[in-house]
Scaffold this motif. Structure first.
Motif, PDB file in Angstrom:
ATOM      1  N   ASP A 265     -31.820 -23.585  10.308  1.00 31.24           N
ATOM      2  CA  ASP A 265     -33.036 -22.990   9.676  1.00 31.24           C
ATOM      3  C   ASP A 265     -33.270 -21.536  10.074  1.00 31.24           C
ATOM      4  O   ASP A 265     -33.440 -20.525   9.074  1.00 31.24           O
TER       5      ASP A 265
ATOM      6  N   CYS B  73     -26.624 -28.366  11.279  1.00 37.64           N
ATOM      7  CA  CYS B  73     -27.525 -29.191  11.707  1.00 37.64           C
ATOM      8  C   CYS B  73     -26.756 -30.276  12.789  1.00 37.64           C
ATOM      9  O   CYS B  73     -27.305 -30.736  13.871  1.00 37.64           O
TER      10      CYS B  73
ATOM     11  N   TYR C 220     -30.714 -28.435  14.071  1.00 33.67           N
ATOM     12  CA  TYR C 220     -31.511 -28.368  12.957  1.00 33.67           C
ATOM     13  C   TYR C 220     -32.442 -26.853  13.047  1.00 33.67           C
ATOM     14  O   TYR C 220     -32.346 -26.152  12.006  1.00 33.67           O
TER      15      TYR C 220
ATOM     16  N   HIS D  38     -25.251 -25.976   5.839  1.00 33.07           N
ATOM     17  CA  HIS D  38     -26.606 -26.440   6.521  1.00 33.07           C
ATOM     18  C   HIS D  38     -26.330 -27.664   7.359  1.00 33.07           C
ATOM     19  O   HIS D  38     -26.953 -27.777   8.592  1.00 33.07           O
ATOM     20  N   GLU D  39     -25.680 -28.821   6.604  1.00 31.21           N
ATOM     21  CA  GLU D  39     -25.667 -30.040   7.249  1.00 31.21           C
ATOM     22  C   GLU D  39     -24.709 -29.821   8.430  1.00 31.21           C
ATOM     23  O   GLU D  39     -25.099 -30.334   9.616  1.00 31.21           O
TER      24      GLU D  39
END
Ligand SMILES: [Fe+2]
Length: 241
Positions: free
Chosen positions: A224, A215, A220, A211-212
């Motif tokens: 998501d 992003c 971001y 996820h990081e």
């Protein structure tokens, strides 16, 4: 986050080897920010994992959820399968031998790594013709897309959605899967990122790092969409496009 591809069900395939492993995988997922996991054991693999759905699988999902609840591990495990493209998948769904993801209109389908473009389209067309949406599991690992990642545009146009493995993005499967995964993400040709976790030690259900990375390298909003919004739509059987 929600993980639509995870071998968390114990003792059914090459994933979790025991209920303790499954609970530890769930704990790791929760720590990384995951609130729901679809259990997707390999199935319909001739001579290896047939795993046709039965009351025994439902009971295992329930048993795991009961234990997680008792231990205050806040994650729900939903029923599903990673269906190998072999034989008549639709007929087997009708016979209740194969199931969709959380009984939605979405099927997680994996192909032989050396699948041809023709074979891939044949399956996608046969699934969409029956009103289901095929989610192609980790296409970045198939030779076809490793060599020509842009080919993925065709399967999306044919009605398939694309699930990329977190390990591919992190480079754990080598150059070609990483290169193809980067191409999909850079061109917004992926619809989901999932763990395809097999244990709590390697290929884990930890989605925090990926996820990081998404992003930082993309946005971001895209992270998501891939790890939260679209997976939740599958769980709730909501339309994605
Ligand atoms: Fe898998």
């Amino acid at each position: 986050m929600f993980d639509i591809h995870c071998h968390i069900l114990p003792c059914v395939d090459d994933g979790s080897g025991s209920m303790i492993d499954s609970v530890e995988m769930a704990e790791l997922a929760v720590c990384s920010g995951t609130g729901g996991i679809i259990a997707t054991p390999h199935c319909n693999v001739p001579g290896a994992f047939e795993n046709f759905w039965s009351a025994e699988f439902d009971a295992k999902v329930k048993e795991l959820n009961d234990i997680l609840l008792k231990r205050n591990i806040p994650v729900t495990v939903y029923p599903g399968q990673e269906i190998f493209a072999y034989g008549d998948i639709i007929e087997r769904i009708k016979n209740n031998e194969l199931i969709t993801l959380n009984n939605s209109g979405y099927l997680l389908v994996e192909f032989d790594f050396s699948v041809s473009e023709r074979e891939l389209f044949k399956y996608i067309q046969s699934i969409t013709a029956e009103g289901y949406v095929p989610i192609v599991a980790h296409p970045e690992r198939y030779f076809l897309f490793g060599e020509a990642p842009e080919t993925v545009r065709g399967i999306r146009s044919a009605g398939a959605l694309v699930q990329v493995n977190s390990s591919s993005i992190m480079g754990n499967f080598g150059y070609y899967p990483e290169h193809a995964a980067s191409y999909f993400l850079a061109n917004q040709l992926a619809d989901f990122v999932a763990s395809d976790a097999h244990s709590q030690y390697s290929r884990t259900p930890d989605l925090f790092q990926v996820h990081e990375i998404i992003c930082e390298n993309y946005s971001y909003e895209y992270a998501d969409l891939l790890l939260d919004e679209n997976p939740l739509k599958v769980i709730n059987n909501k339309e994605i496009r």
